[in-house]
Design a protein around this motif. Structure first.
Motif, PDB file in Angstrom:
ATOM      1  N   VAL A 218      32.176 -28.262  39.313  1.00 14.26           N
ATOM      2  CA  VAL A 218      30.734 -28.039  39.459  1.00 14.26           C
ATOM      3  C   VAL A 218      30.456 -26.553  39.634  1.00 14.26           C
ATOM      4  N   LEU A 219      31.231 -25.881  40.476  1.00 20.53           N
ATOM      5  CA  LEU A 219      31.058 -24.443  40.684  1.00 20.53           C
ATOM      6  C   LEU A 219      31.311 -23.660  39.405  1.00 20.53           C
ATOM      7  N   ALA A 220      32.315 -24.058  38.644  1.00 19.54           N
ATOM      8  CA  ALA A 220      32.630 -23.382  37.385  1.00 19.54           C
ATOM      9  C   ALA A 220      31.474 -23.521  36.401  1.00 19.54           C
ATOM     10  N   VAL A 221      30.894 -24.701  36.319  1.00 25.32           N
ATOM     11  CA  VAL A 221      29.758 -24.932  35.426  1.00 25.32           C
ATOM     12  C   VAL A 221      28.557 -24.121  35.889  1.00 25.32           C
TER      13      VAL A 221
ATOM     14  N   VAL B 175      23.927 -20.345  33.228  1.00 28.58           N
ATOM     15  CA  VAL B 175      22.991 -19.559  34.022  1.00 28.58           C
ATOM     16  C   VAL B 175      21.570 -19.551  33.469  1.00 28.58           C
ATOM     17  N   THR B 176      21.398 -19.817  32.184  1.00 30.61           N
ATOM     18  CA  THR B 176      20.059 -19.808  31.604  1.00 30.61           C
ATOM     19  C   THR B 176      19.487 -21.222  31.601  1.00 30.61           C
ATOM     20  N   PRO B 177      18.176 -21.359  31.504  1.00 31.87           N
ATOM     21  CA  PRO B 177      17.587 -22.694  31.430  1.00 31.87           C
ATOM     22  C   PRO B 177      18.111 -23.515  30.245  1.00 31.87           C
ATOM     23  N   ALA B 178      18.332 -22.884  29.105  1.00 30.89           N
ATOM     24  CA  ALA B 178      18.853 -23.616  27.943  1.00 30.89           C
ATOM     25  C   ALA B 178      20.262 -24.124  28.215  1.00 30.89           C
ATOM     26  N   GLN B 179      21.104 -23.290  28.800  1.00 27.27           N
ATOM     27  CA  GLN B 179      22.474 -23.701  29.119  1.00 27.27           C
ATOM     28  C   GLN B 179      22.476 -24.832  30.143  1.00 27.27           C
ATOM     29  N   ARG B 180      21.620 -24.730  31.142  1.00 25.38           N
ATOM     30  CA  ARG B 180      21.553 -25.791  32.153  1.00 25.38           C
ATOM     31  C   ARG B 180      21.073 -27.104  31.547  1.00 25.38           C
ATOM     32  N   LEU B 181      20.145 -27.024  30.613  1.00 27.30           N
ATOM     33  CA  LEU B 181      19.672 -28.230  29.933  1.00 27.30           C
ATOM     34  C   LEU B 181      20.807 -28.883  29.150  1.00 27.30           C
TER      35      LEU B 181
ATOM     36  N   MET C  87      32.909 -35.138  38.528  1.00 27.05           N
ATOM     37  CA  MET C  87      33.390 -33.771  38.528  1.00 27.05           C
ATOM     38  C   MET C  87      33.792 -33.373  39.952  1.00 27.05           C
ATOM     39  N   THR C  88      34.802 -32.561  40.000  1.00 26.78           N
ATOM     40  CA  THR C  88      35.212 -32.052  41.302  1.00 26.78           C
ATOM     41  C   THR C  88      34.289 -30.911  41.723  1.00 26.78           C
ATOM     42  N   ASP C  89      34.368 -30.529  42.994  1.00 30.74           N
ATOM     43  CA  ASP C  89      33.557 -29.409  43.474  1.00 30.74           C
ATOM     44  C   ASP C  89      33.873 -28.128  42.714  1.00 30.74           C
ATOM     45  N   ALA C  90      35.132 -27.912  42.412  1.00 37.34           N
ATOM     46  CA  ALA C  90      35.541 -26.717  41.671  1.00 37.34           C
ATOM     47  C   ALA C  90      34.948 -26.716  40.262  1.00 37.34           C
TER      48      ALA C  90
END
Length: 127
Positions: free
Chosen positions: A6-9, A14-20, A1-4
């Motif tokens: 990664v920033l978009a993701v 933002v929530t723990p479930a989404q990050r998982l 993934m590009t830096d952009a």
């Protein structure tokens, strides 16, 4: 993934479930359906193993850490839930069913790089 990317993701997850979900999709190439079907029985945190869609594999560091955070929140939020699925919400915590993607109000999931994360949480992007 590009830096952009990664920033978009990071802005979207933002929530723990989404990050998982993002971690499982990115590190283990898990599809949305496989992520939604994950149960607590598919996890072996002490040995850092996970079974996704019937395939046992070593649990990557990022998914391991995000799992620990999500499971802690899950345990505090729904301490007596009978639901064995890893990802649950306020509705599914009352039973034993899967979480279902949200497709209301003109919101739908895309097949973009974040589609696995969006579909599994029900937090899809608006077109």
């Amino acid at each position: 993934m590009t830096d952009a990317e990664v920033l978009a993701v990071q802005r979207v997850a933002v929530t723990p479930a989404q990050r998982l979900i993002v971690a499982l999709a990115a590190v283990h190439a898990a599809r949305a359906t496989a992520i939604r079907r994950l149960t607590l029985d598919d996890l072996d945190l002490s040995n850092r193993r996970i079974t996704i869609a019937g395939h046992a594999q070593r649990l990557g560091e990022l998914p391991h850490q995000t799992l620990l955070v999500w499971l802690a929140q899950r345990r505090v939020t729904w301490p007596k839930t009978p639901n064995r699925h890893v990802l649950i919400n306020a509705k599914t915590a009352l039973g034993t069913g899967l979480s279902v993607p949200n497709t209301s109000n003109g919101i739908c999931c895309t097949r973009a790089s974040t589609s696995n994360a969006s579909a599994a949480t029900g937090s899809c992007t608006k077109h």
